[in-house]
Design an enzyme around this catalytic site. Structure first.
Site, PDB file in Angstrom:
ATOM      1  N   ASP A   1       0.885  -1.260  -0.082  1.00 58.95           N
ATOM      2  CA  ASP A   1       0.215   0.193   0.044  1.00 58.95           C
ATOM      3  C   ASP A   1       1.050   1.085   0.106  1.00 58.95           C
ATOM      4  O   ASP A   1       1.833   1.877   0.975  1.00 58.95           O
ATOM      5  CB  ASP A   1      -1.107   0.145   1.347  1.00 58.95           C
TER       6      ASP A   1
ATOM      7  N   ASP B   1     -13.189   5.335   1.024  1.00 58.73           N
ATOM      8  CA  ASP B   1     -11.681   5.232   1.758  1.00 58.73           C
ATOM      9  C   ASP B   1     -10.807   7.692   1.704  1.00 58.73           C
ATOM     10  O   ASP B   1     -10.567   7.276   0.325  1.00 58.73           O
ATOM     11  CB  ASP B   1     -10.380   4.736   0.416  1.00 58.73           C
TER      12      ASP B   1
ATOM     13  N   LYS C   1       2.985  10.726  -3.793  1.00 56.01           N
ATOM     14  CA  LYS C   1       1.806  10.641  -4.603  1.00 56.01           C
ATOM     15  C   LYS C   1       0.784  11.345  -5.246  1.00 56.01           C
ATOM     16  O   LYS C   1      -0.599  11.458  -6.153  1.00 56.01           O
ATOM     17  CB  LYS C   1       0.924   9.724  -3.793  1.00 56.01           C
TER      18      LYS C   1
ATOM     19  N   GLU D   1      -7.087   0.360  -4.392  1.00 56.07           N
ATOM     20  CA  GLU D   1      -7.084   0.512  -2.939  1.00 56.07           C
ATOM     21  C   GLU D   1      -8.909  -0.188  -2.503  1.00 56.07           C
ATOM     22  O   GLU D   1      -8.101  -1.225  -1.919  1.00 56.07           O
ATOM     23  CB  GLU D   1      -6.682   2.025  -2.166  1.00 56.07           C
TER      24      GLU D   1
END
Ligand code: AMP
Length: 623
Positions: free
Chosen positions: A8, A190, A70, A169
């Protein structure tokens, strides 16, 4: 092939796990950490620091410390320009218009920085598992577009992994949360540090099918921090007249304190921020002391948090479901610990979100499960993911002609026939784009290519078949074929946001050379720690045994200990190791005396050693 792990790769923290087919297990670092901050820093000496060690020095080295990379991966500079003031490092525009990072005169692409994080995770996994790790399943937000996925895959390659799959994810979270048997419907909400995703899934006897996914790649916990930072700075300015935004170090200190306060407010109603010596005013140092209540935080950040709810509504609708049909709502990502988030989610879905999963680990665990499926250890699971955004080509007048619609299950393939706009046109340009806007300019351009050698024909006569194919990782391949002449041209959509295959290979070689350098550096650090301990013991011996030892032995130990002290700060690990041995041996002859001494001073010694060990941990054990 070595071992496969699940990764992850988070905006704020990263987590890794493995599975041999049974229950997946989170991989811990040597110091027992289960997550690693996704932070990379470059020290003045040019050393690379990763994880907790990088995060810890961020305040004193803000310009050379990169966090939240990211948010930049696979993005155009223009897309991220509004975030430039949220970070302390310099974001620049690459020659191809992509966002990149400049550190000490060197420009790094986001895949390069991400690769440094991945490399550290690889090292941690190899230490933990005691074997080589070659392959990985890496997760990405479901709403990542094609370029962001490619760039993440490139980062994995640079770090030396074979990336077996780029997994969404929320899908990973569902894999880890739900037992495969039976029929269930669930929503995965999420909310992490940099992105928000909502996915609606259906599970029928081991087949996990994502029915719809939506999100916002520019909305995360970092933005909530920004709201707090702005408020704190403006309060401070109105009280003192001092503008902290102009300072080099203060903004980073305020940001860290704001994030800490935000996390505390998930547990308490009120928290204080104290930052002494934050600035210098006319009459000397000025301190920042401020109280923030949960209510105030909710007022400041509430609008951002509320932005997630219409996306939830649309995702459930896109999935063709009703809210009441959902069996579970799973929360993923650190920002779901915020009480207001939990309350809004509960109100919207009409049910309490599942509490049984750790939002920091569930995605890595799911990625590990998928890695065991790919390795053939598990045969009871099948994943059906969807493509998050519509894909198509530009047609005359700058209009996007969709070929694969968003939320289509992948892998998938679709084609459309196009024709020419003028007589005897021998070339057509194929411009591939992704997004939901009808006008091409509003979408993300993924690449262009030309199909040449069309046969002479009147406009509208040629039949050009454009085929889009998306593999299981969501990677797109586009081809165009003139059905009359058989001429064909294809592209794999711009590999990795501006990096060519050769670039990736070069960077992979550089990264593996760096890994070697890192290992050598770690060895040196560990020798230095050993030297500190040996020097400490020798100096105690020299003190205690001055009377008892013959002059010659005392002087020799003294001389060698001094030599070791000098060698300690050099890079000559061979000489250092030899010297450590030498002093250790000489010292052992007086060890009996030292033991007596040590039993007297036991407490002082153990405290001293503990402090050495603690500082060693920081220097030696990047998380
Ligand atoms: P992730 O990307 O899932 O690692 O989530 C990281 C984000 O979650 C960061 O913005 C953190 O500040 C935030 N976060 C972590 N713990 C908490 C908490 N207890 N309360 C509020 N936000 C949190």
């Amino acid at each position: 092939m070595g071992r496969t792990i699940g990764i992850d790769l988070g905006t704020t923290n990263s987590c890794i796990a493995f599975s041999d087919g049974g229950h997946p297990t989170v991989i811990q670092s040597k110091s027992g950490s289960r997550v690693m901050p996704s932070v990379v820093a470059f020290s003045a000496k040019g050393e690379r620091l990763v994880g907790l060690v990088a995060k810890r020095q961020a305040i004193t080295n803000p310009k050379n410390t990169v966090n939240s990379i990211k948010r930049l991966i696979g993005r155009r500079y223009a897309e991220v320009a509004s975030h430039i003031n949220d970070v302390s490092y310099e974001i620049v525009e690459n020659s191809n218009g992509d966002a990149a990072v400049r550190i000490m005169d060197r420009v790094y692409t986001p895949p390069e920085i991400s690769a440094i994080i991945l490399q550290q995770l690889k090292l941690t996994a190899e230490e933990f598992l005691g074997e080589e790790v070659t392959d990985a399943v890496i997760t990405v937000p479901a709403y990542f577009n094609e370029v962001q996925r490619q760039a993440t895959k490139a980062a994995g390659k640079i770090a030396g992994f074979t990336v077996r799959r780029v997994l969404n994810e929320p899908t990973a979270a569902a894999l880890a949360f739900i037992e495969p048997e039976g029929r269930k419907k669930l929503a995965v909400y999420d909310f992490g540090g940099g992105t928000f995703d909502i996915s609606v899934l259906q599970v029928i006897d081991g087949v996990f099918e994502v029915k719809a996914t939506l999100g916002d790649t520019s909305l995360g916990g970092d933005d909530l921090d920004t709201k707090l930072v702005q408020w704190i700075m403006s309060e401070f300015k109105s009280e003192t007249g001092i503008d902290l935004t102009r300072d080099n170090i203060a903004p980073q200190r305020v940001r860290e304190a704001a994030e800490r306060a935000k996390c505390e407010l998930s547990m308490t109603q009120e928290t204080d921020i104290n930052l002494p010596f934050i600035a210098t005013g006319e009459s000397g140092p000025v301190h920042l002391e401020i109280t923030i209540t949960r209510k105030l935080f909710e007022e400041l950040a509430g609008d951002l948090i509320k932005r997630t709810i219409p996306l939830c509504r649309d995702a459930v609708e896109d999935a063709g479901m009703k809210i009441e049909e959902l069996d579970h709502v799973v929360l993923v990502g650190g920002s779901t610990r915020i009480p207001m988030v939990q309350k809004l989610v509960e109100e919207f879905f009409g049910r309490k979100p599942a509490q049984s999963v750790n939002p920091d680990e569930v995605v890595a665990l799911g990625a590990a499960i998928e890695s065991s499926v790919l390795a053939g250890h598990r045969k009871d699971l099948v994943l059906i993911d969807v493509t998050p955004l519509t894909l198509g080509v530009e047609t005359l007048g700058g209009v996007l002609a969709p070929i694969i619609r968003r939320n289509s299950p992948i892998p998938t393939r679709n084609s459309r026939i196009f024709t020419t706009a003028s007589d005897n046109q021998s070339v057509v340009g194929v411009h591939v784009a992704q997004g939901e806007r009808e006008i091409i300019d509003g979408n993300r351009s993924l690449g262009t290519f030309e199909l040449r050698g069309l046969g002479a024909a009147k406009r509208g006569e040629p039949r050009i078949e454009v085929v889009f194919e998306i593999d299981a990782s969501g990677i797109l391949n586009v081809s165009a074929r003139d059905t009359n002449t058989g001429q064909e041209q294809s592209i794999k959509v711009n590999p990795s946001g501006g990096l060519s295959g050769a670039d990736i290979e070069r960077l992979r070689r550089e990264a593996s050379a760096n890994a070697e350098a890192d290992k050598i550096r770690m060895k040196l650090v560990s020798l230095r720690n050993e030297a500190d301990e040996v020097i400490y013991r020798a100096s105690k011996s020299l003190k205690v045994a001055r009377e008892e030892l013959d002059k010659e032995s005392w002087e020799e130990l003294d001389k060698e200990a001094k030599k070791l002290k000098t060698l300690r700060d050099t890079d000559d690990s061979l000489a250092l190791a030899k010297s450590i041995n030498e002093v250790r041996q000489l010292n052992s002859s007086v060890s009996r005396l030292v033991e007596v001494f040590e039993s007297d001073e036991e407490n002082a010694t153990s405290e001293f050693l503990e402090s050495i060990t603690k500082s060693d941990d920081e220097a030696k054990l990047p998380e």
